[in-house]
Scaffold this motif. Structure first.
Motif, PDB file in Angstrom:
ATOM      1  N   THR A 125       4.950   9.312  -2.165  1.00  0.00           N
ATOM      2  CA  THR A 125       5.188   7.982  -1.619  1.00  0.00           C
ATOM      3  C   THR A 125       4.875   6.943  -2.683  1.00  0.00           C
ATOM      4  OG1 THR A 125       4.765   6.534   0.281  1.00  0.00           O
ATOM      5  CG2 THR A 125       2.853   7.667  -0.665  1.00  0.00           C
ATOM      6  N   THR A 126       5.036   5.670  -2.345  1.00  0.00           N
ATOM      7  CA  THR A 126       4.813   4.593  -3.313  1.00  0.00           C
ATOM      8  C   THR A 126       3.626   3.727  -2.892  1.00  0.00           C
ATOM      9  OG1 THR A 126       6.289   3.022  -2.200  1.00  0.00           O
ATOM     10  CG2 THR A 126       7.288   4.506  -3.821  1.00  0.00           C
ATOM     11  N   TYR A 127       3.052   3.036  -3.873  1.00  0.00           N
ATOM     12  CA  TYR A 127       1.988   2.079  -3.582  1.00  0.00           C
ATOM     13  C   TYR A 127       2.480   1.007  -2.604  1.00  0.00           C
ATOM     14  CZ  TYR A 127      -0.534   3.944  -7.649  1.00  0.00           C
ATOM     15  OH  TYR A 127      -1.194   4.758  -8.528  1.00  0.00           O
ATOM     16  N   GLN A 128       3.747   0.605  -2.763  1.00  0.00           N
ATOM     17  CA  GLN A 128       4.276  -0.458  -1.923  1.00  0.00           C
ATOM     18  C   GLN A 128       4.294  -0.064  -0.450  1.00  0.00           C
ATOM     19  OE1 GLN A 128       5.516   0.613  -4.734  1.00  0.00           O
ATOM     20  NE2 GLN A 128       5.981  -1.118  -6.089  1.00  0.00           N
ATOM     21  N   ILE A 129       4.683   1.179  -0.169  1.00  0.00           N
ATOM     22  CA  ILE A 129       4.725   1.642   1.221  1.00  0.00           C
ATOM     23  C   ILE A 129       3.321   1.674   1.815  1.00  0.00           C
ATOM     24  CG2 ILE A 129       5.070   3.702   2.662  1.00  0.00           C
ATOM     25  CD1 ILE A 129       7.622   2.245   2.202  1.00  0.00           C
ATOM     26  N   LEU A 130       2.372   2.208   1.073  1.00  0.00           N
ATOM     27  CA  LEU A 130       1.029   2.360   1.610  1.00  0.00           C
ATOM     28  C   LEU A 130       0.305   1.024   1.765  1.00  0.00           C
ATOM     29  CD1 LEU A 130      -0.209   5.600  -0.149  1.00  0.00           C
ATOM     30  CD2 LEU A 130       0.590   5.313   2.183  1.00  0.00           C
TER      31      LEU A 130
END
Length: 551
Positions: A273-278
């Motif tokens: 996953t990405t930092y942006q999603i989390l």
């Protein structure tokens, strides 16, 4: 001529250590030096390390003593150990052994101090929770407080030795495919994480130059841990790279590797996953994707490009102290100076290798960096001088004369794999249209972006125009030439990341070229010199050329 008794180290009062990497004892000295000092610059054969409280504290946790550090520095340096450095080492040594977290019988998880009264001073808001025993002072804590307290205390100059242990993750069989082997330094990086001398719970970060195979190191760690893994990356391009590498280099299948994005929400034994999603949140306190951390028993969390760990991520990371955590990065520079947050929440430096060592062994390509200075036409100067400082930078960056330079460079390197990289979309659109080249920006659909990357890798497309998507973790190993037409205002990280797109070993001469086009005598040239100074310190070589338009 060198003096026979010249020592390998020179120590400055501010804790800087100058290391002669060509010294006859260098191979003996460097491994121990890197345990307690941070490599900051490697402009030539002189490598510059820096003593810091962070680097010394974590050396202590690996079993190194202050006396051993002092003896080592005195033995291999010219002159005696500076008094100021001696005082700093003593101060850091005393603070480095004061606090620890562990489980006390009949109490549970606790924060303990070896110095009575210290916790009351450091945690004034929690005085009522602090218990004064006959021989110890302690405070009962929850596992959720673990990371936050470590972050608070390290900012106050006191690191915490964390002995609360880690949770075991769900088992997962991970094996590298036949023919996939780790290079010697990659093996060392893996071993530094899975079998550390101290902090056996397993956490920390690894520093490897761009192009040296950080992803493969991550796969090697997964093979050793053999447990479910969560991989957090900076963007969709790096997410696809990890997905591709996992399926190409390990025996894992698509049934075991999931992608968690805004479009696809798969939670599998290995999830990317990405930092942006989390860090997406609907209001100040709600992170709707936070459950991803808790849906599975993750045995390992990998933070790709850990130096970019955004501030909101600290809040989530602080609740991950019970899991194995490894950060991968090419540079530990943060423009906001928050390296300490990453130290406290992800862990200590476990391994580091410099660009010069990898170049000399042929593990990465040798980049030739050329700055081409381009004049601003006389009719443009009047407009330029009327602008604000930042507007001048953009105006100079979008100098139309750069098209002429690019035309010459594209003709000069015809037949080679070329990347054109820039900051401003209008400029990039004009370039793509003028030369009839494909353009990839943040607005390019993921499917179209991937098709173009694949075409470039296969050689069907020789030249790509890229926006800032080129800065992060794009795997384009065949790129031989990059032309930077514009850059971010003053970012030191950016130049390293863009040059890193070229550093995969090429085999034929192993040299690649990075051009940066700069409008002479303008704000752009001034900012460019700031970025380049940082790159020169990291060991890159620059040349400068002046361009004049053909009449």
């Amino acid at each position: 001529m060198k003096a026979i008794n010249t020592k390998a180290l020179i120590i400055q009062n501010n804790g800087e250590i100058f290391f002669r990497s060509d010294h006859q004892e260098a191979k003996i000295i460097q491994p121990f030096l890197s345990q307690f000092a941070q490599l900051m610059k490697s402009p030539s054969t002189i490598h510059i390390y820096q003593l810091s409280p962070f680097s010394v504290w974590y050396a202590l946790d690996q079993g190194v003593t202050i006396d051993e550090i002092k003896t080592f520095l005195s033995s291999f340096s010219e002159g005696s150990l500076p008094e100021k450095v001696d005082e700093l080492l003593n101060s850091w040594g005393k603070r480095g052994n004061k606090l620890e977290m562990k489980v006390l019988d009949d109490v549970g998880p606790c924060l303990l101090s070896k110095e009575k009264g210290l916790l009351s001073v450091l945690l004034k808001d929690n005085k009522e929770r602090i218990i004064q025993g006959a021989e110890k002072e302690y405070m009962k804590i929850t596992m959720e407080e673990r990371g936050t307290l470590k972050q608070i205390l390290i900012k106050k100059g006191y690191p915490v030795s964390d002995h609360l242990g880690i949770e075991e993750g769900d088992p997962l069989y991970v094996s590298l495919k036949d023919g996939v082997t780790l290079r010697p330094y990659q093996k060392e990086a893996v071993e530094s994480f899975v079998d550390p001398k101290g902090m056996k719970e397993g956490n920390g970060f690894i520093i490897l130059p761009c192009g040296s195979g950080k992803t493969v190191v991550g796969l090697g760690i997964m093979q050793e841990i053999q447990e479910d893994t969560l991989i957090i990356v900076p963007n969709d391009s790096s997410l696809q790279q990890w997905y591709r590498e996992l399926l190409e280099k390990t025996e894992l299948t698509s049934n075991e590797v999931g992608i968690y994005t805004s479009e696809m929400k798969e939670v599998k034994p290995v999830t990317i996953t990405t930092y942006q999603i989390l860090t997406y949140h609907s209001d100040e306190h709600t992170f709707p994707h936070y459950h991803l951390f808790h849906d599975r028993k993750w045995g390992l969390v990998i933070y790709d490009e850990v130096h970019l760990l955004p501030a909101p991520m600290f809040r989530i990371t602080s609740n991950l102290q019970g899991k194995r955590r490894v950060g991968l990065t090419a540079t530990f520079v943060r423009e906001d100076g928050k390296e300490g947050d990453i130290y406290s929440l992800v862990g200590p430096k476990r391994y580091e290798v410099g660009i010069k060592e990898l170049e000399s062994n042929g593990w990465i390509a040798k980049p030739l960096c050329i700055e081409v200075k381009i004049p601003l036409q006389e009719k443009q100067w009047e407009k330029y001088l009327q602008l604000s400082k930042r507007d001048r930078f953009r105006f100079a960056s979008e100098n139309k004369e750069k098209l002429g330079v690019m035309e010459e460079l594209l003709q000069k390197h015809k037949g080679k794999q070329i990347l054109i990289i820039g900051q401003y979309l209008n400029q990039l659109e004009k370039i793509a249209s003028y030369f009839n080249l494909p353009l990839i920006t943040g607005q390019t659909k993921k499917k179209d972006r991937q098709l173009l990357f694949d075409a470039f890798r296969s050689g069907k497309v020789e030249t790509l125009v890229l926006s800032r998507v080129a800065n992060m973790a794009i795997d384009l190993p065949d790129a031989e030439v990059a032309i930077q037409v514009s850059g971010t205002y003053g970012s030191r990280q950016e130049e390293a990341q863009r040059i890193g797109r070229l550093l995969r070993p090429k085999g034929k001469g192993n040299e690649v070229i990075f051009y940066t086009l700069v409008t002479a005598m303008t704000q752009e040239e001034e900012v460019s010199s700031h970025r380049q100074l940082f790159m020169l310190e990291q060991g890159y070589a620059y040349e400068w050329e002046e361009w004049t338009p053909c009449s």
